[in-house]
Design a protein around this motif. Sequence first.
Motif, PDB file in Angstrom:
ATOM      1  N   VAL A  29       0.835  -1.205   0.000  1.00 45.10           N
ATOM      2  CA  VAL A  29       0.000   0.000   0.000  1.00 45.10           C
ATOM      3  C   VAL A  29       0.867   1.252   0.000  1.00 45.10           C
ATOM      4  O   VAL A  29       0.558   2.244  -0.676  1.00 45.10           O
ATOM      5  N   THR A  30       1.977   1.212   0.731  1.00 43.37           N
ATOM      6  CA  THR A  30       2.876   2.369   0.778  1.00 43.37           C
ATOM      7  C   THR A  30       3.501   2.635  -0.587  1.00 43.37           C
ATOM      8  O   THR A  30       3.559   3.785  -1.042  1.00 43.37           O
ATOM      9  N   VAL A  31       3.958   1.588  -1.246  1.00 42.98           N
ATOM     10  CA  VAL A  31       4.543   1.748  -2.581  1.00 42.98           C
ATOM     11  C   VAL A  31       3.488   2.242  -3.573  1.00 42.98           C
ATOM     12  O   VAL A  31       3.760   3.103  -4.423  1.00 42.98           O
ATOM     13  N   PHE A  32       2.272   1.711  -3.466  1.00 39.92           N
ATOM     14  CA  PHE A  32       1.177   2.147  -4.333  1.00 39.92           C
ATOM     15  C   PHE A  32       0.910   3.644  -4.147  1.00 39.92           C
ATOM     16  O   PHE A  32       0.775   4.394  -5.124  1.00 39.92           O
ATOM     17  N   ALA A  33       0.861   4.086  -2.889  1.00 43.32           N
ATOM     18  CA  ALA A  33       0.620   5.504  -2.621  1.00 43.32           C
ATOM     19  C   ALA A  33       1.758   6.368  -3.152  1.00 43.32           C
ATOM     20  O   ALA A  33       1.522   7.456  -3.715  1.00 43.32           O
ATOM     21  N   ALA A  34       2.993   5.907  -2.987  1.00 45.99           N
ATOM     22  CA  ALA A  34       4.133   6.665  -3.498  1.00 45.99           C
ATOM     23  C   ALA A  34       4.087   6.767  -5.018  1.00 45.99           C
ATOM     24  O   ALA A  34       4.382   7.825  -5.598  1.00 45.99           O
ATOM     25  N   ALA A  35       3.697   5.671  -5.674  1.00 50.57           N
ATOM     26  CA  ALA A  35       3.586   5.694  -7.133  1.00 50.57           C
ATOM     27  C   ALA A  35       2.498   6.659  -7.584  1.00 50.57           C
ATOM     28  O   ALA A  35       2.662   7.387  -8.571  1.00 50.57           O
ATOM     29  N   LEU A  36       1.384   6.681  -6.866  1.00 53.46           N
ATOM     30  CA  LEU A  36       0.311   7.622  -7.184  1.00 53.46           C
ATOM     31  C   LEU A  36       0.795   9.059  -7.035  1.00 53.46           C
ATOM     32  O   LEU A  36       0.518   9.918  -7.889  1.00 53.46           O
ATOM     33  N   ALA A  37       1.509   9.326  -5.937  1.00 52.02           N
ATOM     34  CA  ALA A  37       1.995  10.681  -5.689  1.00 52.02           C
ATOM     35  C   ALA A  37       2.986  11.116  -6.766  1.00 52.02           C
ATOM     36  O   ALA A  37       2.930  12.245  -7.262  1.00 52.02           O
ATOM     37  N   ALA A  38       3.893  10.216  -7.132  1.00 54.55           N
ATOM     38  CA  ALA A  38       4.882  10.555  -8.161  1.00 54.55           C
ATOM     39  C   ALA A  38       4.200  10.806  -9.506  1.00 54.55           C
ATOM     40  O   ALA A  38       4.541  11.756 -10.221  1.00 54.55           O
ATOM     41  N   SER A  39       3.220   9.966  -9.848  1.00 56.29           N
ATOM     42  CA  SER A  39       2.545  10.122 -11.136  1.00 56.29           C
ATOM     43  C   SER A  39       1.682  11.380 -11.188  1.00 56.29           C
ATOM     44  O   SER A  39       1.420  11.925 -12.257  1.00 56.29           O
ATOM     45  N   ALA A  40       1.244  11.852 -10.001  1.00 52.45           N
ATOM     46  CA  ALA A  40       0.422  13.065  -9.946  1.00 52.45           C
ATOM     47  C   ALA A  40       1.258  14.335  -9.936  1.00 52.45           C
ATOM     48  O   ALA A  40       0.709  15.439  -9.954  1.00 52.45           O
ATOM     49  N   GLY A  41       2.585  14.188  -9.869  1.00 59.33           N
ATOM     50  CA  GLY A  41       3.457  15.358  -9.897  1.00 59.33           C
ATOM     51  C   GLY A  41       3.731  15.963  -8.537  1.00 59.33           C
ATOM     52  O   GLY A  41       4.006  17.171  -8.464  1.00 59.33           O
ATOM     53  N   ARG A  42       3.698  15.156  -7.471  1.00 63.85           N
ATOM     54  CA  ARG A  42       3.965  15.706  -6.144  1.00 63.85           C
ATOM     55  C   ARG A  42       5.426  16.065  -5.935  1.00 63.85           C
ATOM     56  O   ARG A  42       5.779  16.738  -4.967  1.00 63.85           O
ATOM     57  N   GLY A  43       6.307  15.597  -6.809  1.00 65.15           N
ATOM     58  CA  GLY A  43       7.728  15.864  -6.625  1.00 65.15           C
ATOM     59  C   GLY A  43       8.333  14.921  -5.603  1.00 65.15           C
ATOM     60  O   GLY A  43       7.639  14.159  -4.924  1.00 65.15           O
TER      61      GLY A  43
END
Length: 285
Positions: free
Chosen positions: A34-48
């Motif tokens: 779940v943590t990796v999934f959330a990080a991937a979502l954040a990166a793909s959304a442009g969170r930096g």
Amino acid sequence: MSSDLTGPVTAAARRVRTAAALPAACHPAPAAAVTVFAAALAASAGRGFGGTLLTAAAVAAGQLSIGWCNDRVDLARDIAAGRRDKPLARGDLAPRTVAAAAGAALLLCVPLSLACGAAAGAAHLAGVAAGWAYDLGVKRTVLSWLPYAVAFGLLPAFVTLALPGGPWPPWWVMAAAALLGCGAHAANVLPDIEADRAAGVRGLPQRIGRRASAALAAGCLAAATAVLVLGPPGPPGAGGVLVLVAAAGAAAAAPAAPGRWPFLATLAIAAADVVVLLARGGPAG
């Protein structure tokens, strides 16, 4: 060994054993996924980099708190079932240590979540609260799927609400994430359904049995695939259609498959869903 050294050495050995056992008591594989999934979502959304790291830290703290809470609540049942894979049940950890770890992780989760913004933090903390509700009793009811649907459905919102302007994700992203959560719930309990039923755990999968639960898990994940492929505006493309056909085939075959194949099939569909979501532009669509 001198008797005056025995006490410190024994205490140090206990601390080392506790430090080694605590990670194994937090349900590390689902927490990491779940943590990796959330990080991937954040990166793909442009969170930096900083925003992605903060998102991952908040989600990791929440997942740790839920996992440790789960093992502490289930201690008596795990001991009765002879669960030698659980450090708490086999005596490697003190119950108060796991309870304290769960509480500390939950307290840490609050400022980490709110550091992403008030709305984003509220969305994530609502998902964490759903996870705790599951641990504290909802998992023994016919609504056992609901905390998973809420927590997974809000995870994309945690990411996008932290973006400039605080946008909500498209409806199809949240719907697919909620379906992923329902499928993950059914798949997660597949290996332990019979033991759970014997121990009196009567969540939805335990009530309907192993074969129906395998169908539920695969069906929810295939439905998530359909939403991800067909929900966004515009044609789905050949790749999306191919993934959808493969997911539908795996979902149809999973209930009758022997051994661990239903569980592995649902994992494969879930992985495909994540790839499709990221290919579609992540949680921001």
